[in-house]
Design a protein around this motif. Structure first.
Motif, PDB file in Angstrom:
ATOM      1  N   LEU A  75       0.859  -1.186   0.173  1.00 63.52           N
ATOM      2  CA  LEU A  75      -0.145  -0.087  -0.219  1.00 63.52           C
ATOM      3  C   LEU A  75       0.793   1.332   0.034  1.00 63.52           C
ATOM      4  O   LEU A  75       1.757   1.567   0.936  1.00 63.52           O
ATOM      5  N   ALA A  76       0.513   2.227  -1.023  1.00 66.21           N
ATOM      6  CA  ALA A  76       1.233   3.387  -0.864  1.00 66.21           C
ATOM      7  C   ALA A  76       0.263   4.379  -0.544  1.00 66.21           C
ATOM      8  O   ALA A  76      -0.591   4.656  -1.271  1.00 66.21           O
ATOM      9  N   VAL A  77       0.729   5.390   0.557  1.00 68.76           N
ATOM     10  CA  VAL A  77      -0.116   6.151   1.324  1.00 68.76           C
ATOM     11  C   VAL A  77       0.022   7.517   0.767  1.00 68.76           C
ATOM     12  O   VAL A  77       1.273   7.894   0.667  1.00 68.76           O
ATOM     13  N   GLY A  78      -0.618   8.460   0.593  1.00 68.07           N
ATOM     14  CA  GLY A  78      -0.457   9.911   0.229  1.00 68.07           C
ATOM     15  C   GLY A  78      -1.661  10.396  -0.347  1.00 68.07           C
ATOM     16  O   GLY A  78      -2.700   9.929   0.008  1.00 68.07           O
ATOM     17  N   PRO A  79      -1.794  11.546  -0.916  1.00 68.75           N
ATOM     18  CA  PRO A  79      -2.950  12.456  -1.415  1.00 68.75           C
ATOM     19  C   PRO A  79      -3.480  11.462  -2.330  1.00 68.75           C
ATOM     20  O   PRO A  79      -3.031  10.870  -3.247  1.00 68.75           O
ATOM     21  N   VAL A  80      -4.855  11.302  -2.372  1.00 71.95           N
ATOM     22  CA  VAL A  80      -5.704  10.809  -3.376  1.00 71.95           C
ATOM     23  C   VAL A  80      -6.756  11.494  -3.663  1.00 71.95           C
ATOM     24  O   VAL A  80      -7.282  12.634  -3.270  1.00 71.95           O
ATOM     25  N   ALA A  81      -7.142  11.346  -5.006  1.00 66.01           N
ATOM     26  CA  ALA A  81      -8.175  12.357  -5.611  1.00 66.01           C
ATOM     27  C   ALA A  81      -9.365  12.694  -4.868  1.00 66.01           C
ATOM     28  O   ALA A  81      -9.992  13.647  -4.645  1.00 66.01           O
ATOM     29  N   VAL A  82     -10.056  11.570  -4.530  1.00 63.14           N
ATOM     30  CA  VAL A  82     -11.609  11.836  -3.556  1.00 63.14           C
ATOM     31  C   VAL A  82     -11.546  12.380  -2.351  1.00 63.14           C
ATOM     32  O   VAL A  82     -11.894  13.449  -2.164  1.00 63.14           O
ATOM     33  N   VAL A  83     -10.375  12.102  -1.595  1.00 67.65           N
ATOM     34  CA  VAL A  83     -10.053  12.908  -0.222  1.00 67.65           C
ATOM     35  C   VAL A  83      -9.595  14.059  -0.622  1.00 67.65           C
ATOM     36  O   VAL A  83      -9.998  15.157   0.159  1.00 67.65           O
ATOM     37  N   SER A  84      -9.037  14.363  -1.648  1.00 72.15           N
ATOM     38  CA  SER A  84      -8.468  16.010  -1.998  1.00 72.15           C
ATOM     39  C   SER A  84      -9.701  16.556  -2.207  1.00 72.15           C
ATOM     40  O   SER A  84      -9.893  17.724  -1.974  1.00 72.15           O
ATOM     41  N   LEU A  85     -10.720  16.066  -2.999  1.00 69.28           N
ATOM     42  CA  LEU A  85     -11.910  16.727  -3.338  1.00 69.28           C
ATOM     43  C   LEU A  85     -12.706  17.091  -2.055  1.00 69.28           C
ATOM     44  O   LEU A  85     -13.311  18.057  -1.688  1.00 69.28           O
ATOM     45  N   MET A  86     -12.657  15.928  -1.022  1.00 71.42           N
ATOM     46  CA  MET A  86     -13.374  16.054   0.048  1.00 71.42           C
ATOM     47  C   MET A  86     -13.139  17.459   0.960  1.00 71.42           C
ATOM     48  O   MET A  86     -13.643  18.045   1.648  1.00 71.42           O
ATOM     49  N   THR A  87     -11.728  17.478   0.787  1.00 74.45           N
ATOM     50  CA  THR A  87     -10.888  18.142   1.739  1.00 74.45           C
ATOM     51  C   THR A  87     -11.416  19.697   1.301  1.00 74.45           C
ATOM     52  O   THR A  87     -11.471  20.781   2.035  1.00 74.45           O
ATOM     53  N   ALA A  88     -11.086  19.659  -0.102  1.00 77.88           N
ATOM     54  CA  ALA A  88     -11.572  21.189  -0.463  1.00 77.88           C
ATOM     55  C   ALA A  88     -13.024  21.604  -0.424  1.00 77.88           C
ATOM     56  O   ALA A  88     -13.330  22.642   0.139  1.00 77.88           O
ATOM     57  N   ALA A  89     -13.923  20.641  -0.460  1.00 80.79           N
ATOM     58  CA  ALA A  89     -15.110  20.787   0.087  1.00 80.79           C
ATOM     59  C   ALA A  89     -15.544  21.135   1.547  1.00 80.79           C
ATOM     60  O   ALA A  89     -16.212  22.254   1.820  1.00 80.79           O
ATOM     61  N   ALA A  90     -14.650  20.457   2.460  1.00 84.71           N
ATOM     62  CA  ALA A  90     -14.891  20.778   3.837  1.00 84.71           C
ATOM     63  C   ALA A  90     -14.288  22.030   4.135  1.00 84.71           C
ATOM     64  O   ALA A  90     -14.895  22.831   5.132  1.00 84.71           O
ATOM     65  N   VAL A  91     -12.863  22.143   3.716  1.00 82.68           N
ATOM     66  CA  VAL A  91     -12.361  23.380   4.122  1.00 82.68           C
ATOM     67  C   VAL A  91     -12.771  24.677   3.637  1.00 82.68           C
ATOM     68  O   VAL A  91     -12.943  25.773   4.245  1.00 82.68           O
ATOM     69  N   GLY A  92     -13.402  24.610   2.126  1.00 76.18           N
ATOM     70  CA  GLY A  92     -13.881  25.712   1.631  1.00 76.18           C
ATOM     71  C   GLY A  92     -15.087  26.240   2.460  1.00 76.18           C
ATOM     72  O   GLY A  92     -15.453  27.503   2.349  1.00 76.18           O
ATOM     73  N   GLN A  93     -15.630  25.854   3.193  1.00 76.22           N
ATOM     74  CA  GLN A  93     -16.919  25.924   4.054  1.00 76.22           C
ATOM     75  C   GLN A  93     -16.373  26.899   5.423  1.00 76.22           C
ATOM     76  O   GLN A  93     -17.292  27.582   6.002  1.00 76.22           O
ATOM     77  N   VAL A  94     -15.096  26.687   5.776  1.00 77.45           N
ATOM     78  CA  VAL A  94     -14.688  27.357   6.824  1.00 77.45           C
ATOM     79  C   VAL A  94     -13.656  28.580   6.527  1.00 77.45           C
ATOM     80  O   VAL A  94     -13.252  29.221   7.470  1.00 77.45           O
ATOM     81  N   ALA A  95     -13.061  28.486   5.584  1.00 77.84           N
ATOM     82  CA  ALA A  95     -12.069  29.453   5.068  1.00 77.84           C
ATOM     83  C   ALA A  95     -12.053  29.641   3.639  1.00 77.84           C
ATOM     84  O   ALA A  95     -12.383  28.935   2.771  1.00 77.84           O
ATOM     85  N   ASP A  96     -11.313  30.892   3.102  1.00 76.43           N
ATOM     86  CA  ASP A  96     -11.255  31.152   1.752  1.00 76.43           C
ATOM     87  C   ASP A  96     -10.047  30.724   1.098  1.00 76.43           C
ATOM     88  O   ASP A  96      -9.077  30.758   1.907  1.00 76.43           O
ATOM     89  N   GLN A  97     -10.029  29.979  -0.035  1.00 72.76           N
ATOM     90  CA  GLN A  97      -8.914  29.371  -0.644  1.00 72.76           C
ATOM     91  C   GLN A  97      -7.639  30.590  -0.900  1.00 72.76           C
ATOM     92  O   GLN A  97      -8.062  31.647  -1.121  1.00 72.76           O
ATOM     93  N   GLY A  98      -6.631  30.088  -0.538  1.00 74.62           N
ATOM     94  CA  GLY A  98      -5.474  30.923  -0.724  1.00 74.62           C
ATOM     95  C   GLY A  98      -5.060  31.547   0.642  1.00 74.62           C
ATOM     96  O   GLY A  98      -4.093  32.291   0.705  1.00 74.62           O
ATOM     97  N   THR A  99      -5.950  31.468   1.679  1.00 74.79           N
ATOM     98  CA  THR A  99      -5.396  32.325   2.966  1.00 74.79           C
ATOM     99  C   THR A  99      -4.811  31.397   3.696  1.00 74.79           C
ATOM    100  O   THR A  99      -4.628  30.110   3.850  1.00 74.79           O
TER     101      THR A  99
END
Length: 579
Positions: A75-99
């Motif tokens: 198993l190779a661990v690291g960033p993956v597409a689905v989790v990256s998308l879920m991260t953007a969706a979650a974090v985008g609700q509490v902070a502005d991108q680029g800050t």
């Protein structure tokens, strides 16, 4: 004490038997995976709305920690597409991108996910992942792949767009089509076509030209690197950044920094549900890949220890400027095919990525974001699998409905709604299927001691005896169903004097089912019908003995259904009965 330590720190077990051959194989696998991960890590960080270095940071310490605590050797661990998308969706609700707040929320999300996974592992809660059924997971991943691919079109077109659902993204793209940058479009389209061709056509071409298969495989894996190098040189050489082509820009030339997740209560509260969903989805994806690869070498995967390994990896990401990680399918398969023998291959990959973070980041200043978008699109479109719709339709309409609902909800309302609905649908689907368990009226197969469905086999029956085989455990959703079924059946047939419940498939009888059985026993007793049980499993019997049910039972409990037949019919055993 030593055995317990080895159980929770698997490196102490496999590390004792590490050989020179394993070292060579792990090093070769690490080189190939590192080549693949450099552009992929940068691209997935962009997908998560983070600066590109965050992808590298999330691929260094987390891999090392998983190598220490994980049980999968491929198993190779690291960033993956689905989790990256879920991260953007979650974090985008509490902070502005680029800050700074956005980056802080992302690494806090990783730390929370790590803590949740670690707690689940220590409490041995790996079974909770089973609440997500395969059809629902397949539907969610397919919808996520579509969302990810569409979300990257803004980089291919060179326009600004926003949104976390398909209607939002599509509407934003259409509204900004007038601002398409032609040069960016050419770079994006050519990169996408090239990467698709590399994935399918490069290896056969090189082998046909006389290259050894192993070298051809390495060249194929290096395809994204070639796209990165060529497009970066093109942007630099022709000064395309001055003509509106978006580039990565300056990337810090350093190892992952030591960071501290936020302890702000409001932020932790806002991120808890997304962290939980990311943990479950990441674990399901990771364990399915790990078990598939382990089975090929007859190796063993411990799901609860995998939770600990993934938890440690995510905690590592949270304290080194990363974001949530999990085991990726594509890179794990590459790691396996490249000959990885032990988790040490992941540690060597981390070293390679650390060297890249220190020495190579200045070289990607002019890397066009369109190339990274093309890398993401080519990677995630392999996740889209509409064949699950045809398969589930032909096999189970309920599963088909769950797949369609998950896809539509994810596309229409976002990944968090999609995966939350997926969990609920999985549970409801299970409850629906078990609320109406398969029950069969059975009779004796002539010349044997076996009992089979009267509608499928030529069997002997007695009009005074009704034998019902229950093919499901009895618990609160189906307790009333069994009671109603039996009462309806005896109401249609006057001669019945005995009802035998054949419990060979019953593993559990919960309290609600016990009350239903007690009520059934009383109703049948009032009708002059005795209720009997047969082939009750030991643990179920032990549980029943803790109540008054067996004492109040109007009939008997038989060891086997054949014993019940002989006792209730008075028939002698057949001469050639099969034992």
């Amino acid at each position: 004490m030593i055995e317990t330590l080895r159980k929770y720190v698997p490196v102490l077990e496999w590390g004792r038997h590490y050989t020179r051959d394993a070292l060579q194989n792990d090093m070769m696998a690490a080189v190939i995976v590192t080549i693949m991960l450099i552009p992929q890590s940068l691209a997935y960080a962009m997908l998560a709305g983070l600066p590109p270095e965050a992808g590298l940071y999330a691929s260094i310490l987390p891999i090392i920690l998983y190598a220490i605590f994980g049980t999968s050797r491929a198993l190779a661990v690291g960033p993956v597409a689905v989790v990256s998308l879920m991260t953007a969706a979650a974090v985008g609700q509490v902070a502005d991108q680029g800050t700074m707040g956005y980056a802080l929320a992302a690494l806090t999300l990783a730390a929370m996910s790590g803590a949740i996974l670690l707690a689940m592992g220590l409490l041995k809660l790996g079974f909770l992942a089973n609440f997500l059924s395969h059809p629902v997971i397949a539907g969610f991943i397919t919808a996520s792949g579509i969302l990810i691919a569409v979300s990257q079109l803004k980089h291919i077109f060179g326009v600004s767009a926003h949104g976390h659902t398909l209607p939002q993204i599509a509407g934003s793209l259409i509204a900004n089509l007038g601002d398409v940058n032609p040069i960016t479009l050419v770079i994006g389209v050519v990169s996408t076509v090239f990467l698709f061709w590399v994935r399918k056509g490069l290896k056969p071409l090189l082998i046909a030209r006389g290259m050894r298969p192993k070298l051809a495989d390495i060249a194929q894996k290096a395809g994204p690197v070639a796209a990165v190098v060529v497009t970066t040189l093109a942007v630099w050489g022709f000064g395309l950044s001055a003509r509106g082509v978006s580039i990565v820009g300056a990337v810090p030339q350093s190892l992952p920094p030591l960071t501290m997740p936020s302890l702000n209560f409001d932020l932790l509260t806002a991120l808890f549900v997304p962290a939980l969903l990311i943990s479950v989805i990441g674990f399901v994806e990771s364990i399915s890949v790990a078990q598939t690869l382990a089975a090929k070498k007859r190796q063993r995967i411990d799901p609860n220890q995998e939770l600990i390994g993934l938890g440690a990896a995510n905690l590592g990401a949270g304290f080194t400027g990363g974001y949530p990680v999990t085991g990726g399918f594509a890179r794990s398969v590459v790691n396996y095919d490249a000959g990885a023998e032990t988790p040490a291959a992941g540690a060597y990959t981390a070293v390679g990525l650390a060297i890249a973070a220190l020495a190579l980041t200045p070289l990607i200043y002019f890397l066009p974001t369109a190339t990274l978008a093309a890398t993401i699109i080519v990677a995630v479109l392999s996740l889209v699998d509409f064949s699950i719709l045809k398969t589930s339709w032909g096999y189970s309409k309920a599963d088909f409905a769950a797949v369609v609902a998950t896809i539509l909800l994810t596309l229409g309302f976002g990944v968090e709604t999609g995966v939350s609905a997926g969990v609920i649908l999985s549970i409801l689907l299970h409850l629906y299927k078990t609320s109406k368990p398969h029950v069969a009226e059975v009779g004796l197969v002539p010349g044997t001691q076996h009992f089979r469905n009267i509608h499928r086999h030529a069997v002997k029956t007695d009009p005074a005896i009704l034998t019902i085989r229950i093919d499901e455990s009895l618990y609160f959703p189906n307790a009333r169903f069994l009671e109603d079924y039996v009462l309806d059946r005896v109401g249609k047939d006057g001669p019945i004097r005995h009802v035998v419940l054949m419990c060979s498939a019953v593993n559990v009888i919960d309290f609600s089912a016990l009350e239903a059985l007690e009520a059934l026993n009383l109703r049948l007793k009032d009708m002059g019908i005795a209720l009997h049980l047969s082939e009750v499993k030991g643990p179920v019997t032990d549980r029943l003995k803790k109540s008054h049910f067996l004492d109040d039972l109007s009939g008997r409990v038989f060891l086997s259904q054949y014993d019940a037949w002989v006792a209730l019919t008075g028939a002698p055993p057949p001469a050639n009965a099969a034992e």
